[in-house]
Write a protein that holds these residues in place. Structure first.
Motif, mmCIF file in Angstrom:
data_model
loop_
_atom_site.group_PDB
_atom_site.id
_atom_site.type_symbol
_atom_site.label_atom_id
_atom_site.label_comp_id
_atom_site.label_asym_id
_atom_site.label_seq_id
_atom_site.Cartn_x
_atom_site.Cartn_y
_atom_site.Cartn_z
ATOM 1 N N ALA A 29 0.826 -1.204 0.000
ATOM 2 C CA ALA A 29 0.000 0.000 0.000
ATOM 3 C C ALA A 29 0.864 1.259 0.000
ATOM 4 C CB ALA A 29 -0.932 -0.007 1.209
ATOM 5 N N ARG A 30 1.899 1.262 0.796
ATOM 6 C CA ARG A 30 2.799 2.422 0.801
ATOM 7 C C ARG A 30 3.469 2.606 -0.555
ATOM 8 N NH1 ARG A 30 3.739 0.732 6.457
ATOM 9 N NH2 ARG A 30 5.180 -0.875 5.698
ATOM 10 N N ARG A 31 3.882 1.491 -1.155
ATOM 11 C CA ARG A 31 4.529 1.584 -2.460
ATOM 12 C C ARG A 31 3.527 2.000 -3.540
ATOM 13 N NH1 ARG A 31 9.331 -0.965 -2.943
ATOM 14 N NH2 ARG A 31 9.486 0.419 -4.766
ATOM 15 N N ALA A 32 2.299 1.499 -3.454
ATOM 16 C CA ALA A 32 1.266 1.876 -4.417
ATOM 17 C C ALA A 32 1.012 3.373 -4.384
ATOM 18 C CB ALA A 32 -0.023 1.109 -4.121
ATOM 19 N N GLU A 33 1.036 3.942 -3.205
ATOM 20 C CA GLU A 33 0.880 5.389 -3.068
ATOM 21 C C GLU A 33 2.015 6.120 -3.785
ATOM 22 O OE1 GLU A 33 -0.962 7.465 0.569
ATOM 23 O OE2 GLU A 33 1.198 7.481 0.957
ATOM 24 N N GLU A 34 3.234 5.611 -3.641
ATOM 25 C CA GLU A 34 4.381 6.209 -4.328
ATOM 26 C C GLU A 34 4.248 6.083 -5.845
ATOM 27 O OE1 GLU A 34 7.829 4.233 -2.898
ATOM 28 O OE2 GLU A 34 7.507 4.780 -0.793
ATOM 29 N N PHE A 35 3.723 4.949 -6.302
ATOM 30 C CA PHE A 35 3.620 4.710 -7.738
ATOM 31 C C PHE A 35 2.496 5.511 -8.389
ATOM 32 C CE2 PHE A 35 5.150 0.113 -6.711
ATOM 33 C CZ PHE A 35 6.453 0.576 -6.536
ATOM 34 N N GLY A 36 1.574 6.045 -7.607
ATOM 35 C CA GLY A 36 0.508 6.872 -8.149
ATOM 36 C C GLY A 36 -0.830 6.206 -8.340
ATOM 37 N N TYR A 37 -1.054 5.039 -7.754
ATOM 38 C CA TYR A 37 -2.359 4.394 -7.862
ATOM 39 C C TYR A 37 -3.408 5.213 -7.119
ATOM 40 C CZ TYR A 37 -0.258 0.297 -10.022
ATOM 41 O OH TYR A 37 0.398 -0.539 -10.893
ATOM 42 N N LEU A 38 -4.622 5.203 -7.650
ATOM 43 C CA LEU A 38 -5.683 6.046 -7.104
ATOM 44 C C LEU A 38 -6.246 5.509 -5.796
ATOM 45 C CD1 LEU A 38 -7.686 8.410 -7.325
ATOM 46 C CD2 LEU A 38 -9.107 6.960 -8.786
ATOM 47 N N ARG A 39 -6.519 4.204 -5.758
ATOM 48 C CA ARG A 39 -7.136 3.626 -4.561
ATOM 49 C C ARG A 39 -6.574 2.232 -4.304
ATOM 50 N NH1 ARG A 39 -12.229 5.328 -5.227
ATOM 51 N NH2 ARG A 39 -12.106 6.045 -7.385
ATOM 52 N N TYR A 40 -6.713 1.793 -3.061
ATOM 53 C CA TYR A 40 -6.204 0.491 -2.615
ATOM 54 C C TYR A 40 -7.333 -0.213 -1.882
ATOM 55 C CZ TYR A 40 -2.640 -2.830 -0.965
ATOM 56 O OH TYR A 40 -1.878 -3.955 -0.746
ATOM 57 N N TRP A 41 -7.906 -1.219 -2.533
ATOM 58 C CA TRP A 41 -9.023 -1.953 -1.954
ATOM 59 C C TRP A 41 -8.563 -3.314 -1.456
ATOM 60 C CZ3 TRP A 41 -13.807 -1.295 -5.722
ATOM 61 C CH2 TRP A 41 -14.265 0.024 -5.616
ATOM 62 N N VAL A 42 -9.208 -3.796 -0.388
ATOM 63 C CA VAL A 42 -8.933 -5.135 0.127
ATOM 64 C C VAL A 42 -10.200 -5.975 0.026
ATOM 65 C CG1 VAL A 42 -7.114 -4.317 1.659
ATOM 66 C CG2 VAL A 42 -9.447 -4.497 2.538
#
Length: 382
Positions: A29-42
């Protein structure tokens, strides 16, 4: 531009633990934020030895605490096993700490399970079952033959699943009614049939984004459209129904305070590596993992490529997983992006929800990094 988002099951790797899987989720999730993804769903999965995402609201709170800007949500809370109030209070609590970042995605598995059992019983009573819908290709997108859930519904674990998730004698309420109750509790307009008001604290007035997730053109798509809510159509688990789901949603759509026009997410299974051959190797355990789910055993810890290679496939095994393997997007960044653009264009998706399964966490992180860099020339925006 079409946004990219992530769906995470918190997969437990072969030889790993639930704790390891959850720590991997927070790191991703932290890396996804860095990569620019809009949302993180579980996701929400139960009785699965290889999946640690069993309590979405709890995991969402942990992910929100570990990140700063990315939206965090559920894909999806299975409301048939919970009351509307419990869902609103759980997500209202997380929103109170991380306002404006939380997505509440709703699914109808409880009601869906009962419908599947009924449909299997009905089909077995028919002397001549209807012919299967053949696979087809629509503008380059494979729409496979629908998967039959008959064997899965008959599995002992399927029955136990429902028994353990609900109190004795409980019955899943109508999905549309639950969605309306959740919306009313969030808005502070809930009234019982006798006219008694109820106010959820926390929950009432929460700055949540309410979503509906579905796999077909049935009730979920209808409810999302009629109430003017955003909708997520499931290509990665039920690829045969994605076009029906998208069409039903758009045809049912009525503008609301939330949306003036339809907003559609479409999900996809993806594995990206520096080249096609490496990606195929990383993705090779996927079929064995899907097989464990569809045999009714529950998702196994995600195997290594070597463990997957040792499995002796039968014709029946291959039939169980054929649609999922054929619709998984695997390859180099350019290869996968070309396939995802076809999925986007054919479905008319406003956003794509990507889920990636590999045995090693570093490979999964790298897959998302490579995809984000290639997508739209390296720019991923909402």
């Amino acid at each position: 531009m079409t946004a990219l988002s992530i769906l995470d099951l918190a997969p437990i790797p072969s030889g790993g633990t639930a704790g390891e899987a959850l720590r991997n989720t927070l790191d991703l999730a932290r890396r996804a934020e860095e990569f620019g993804y809009l949302r993180y769903w579980v996701a929400e999965h139960h009785l699965a030895p290889g999946v640690a995402s069993a309590a979405p609201a709890v995991l969402i709170g942990l992910v929100a605490a570990a990140t700063s800007t990315i939206r965090v949500g559920s894909g999806a809370v299975q409301v048939g096993h919970q009351t509307a109030l419990s869902v609103v209070e759980q997500f209202g609590l997380v929103d109170a700490l991380y306002p404006g970042r939380i997505d509440l995605g709703l699914g109808r598995s409880g009601q869906r399970g009962a419908e599947l059992r009924a449909s299997v019983e009905f089909s077995e009573s028919e002397k001549t079952p209807p012919p299967p819908t053949p696979a087809r290709v629509v503008d380059g997108l494979l729409i496979p033959e629908p998967f039959s859930f008959t064997a899965l519904v008959k599995s002992p674990l399927f029955s136990l699943y429902g028994a353990l998730l609900q109190q004795p004698g409980a019955r899943s309420p109508d999905f549309a009614d639950q969605v309306d109750e959740i919306a009313a509790l969030l808005a502070g307009t809930y009234r019982s049939p006798e006219g008694v008001a109820a106010h959820a604290v926390p929950g009432e007035g929460a700055d949540l984004s309410l979503w509906i997730l579905g796999s077909s053109g049935g009730q979920s798509a209808q409810v999302a459209g009629e109430r003017g809510l955003p909708f997520a159509a499931n290509y990665h688990v039920s690829p045969s129904g994605v076009l029906d789901a998208a069409q039903a949603y758009r045809e049912a759509f009525k503008p609301s305070k939330v949306l003036g026009e339809p907003y559609l997410i479409v999900s996809a299974d993806v594995v990206v590596a520096e080249d096609d051959e490496t990606a195929r190797e990383l993705a090779s355990p996927y079929g064995l993992w899907v097989r464990s789910i569809r045999t009714g055993a529950g998702a196994i810890p995600f195997p290594t490529p070597a463990e997957a290679a040792a499995h002796e496939w039968t014709r029946e095994d291959l039939a169980l997983v054929a649609d999922r393997l054929a619709t998984q997007f695997v390859g180099s960044p350019r290869t996968v992006v070309e396939k995802l653009r076809v999925l986007r264009d054919v479905t008319g998706a406003d956003e794509l929800l990507v889920t990636t399964m590999t045995h090693d966490h570093a490979d999964r992180v790298r897959s998302y990094e490579l995809l984000a860099a290639e997508w739209e020339g390296g720019v991923v925006t909402g």
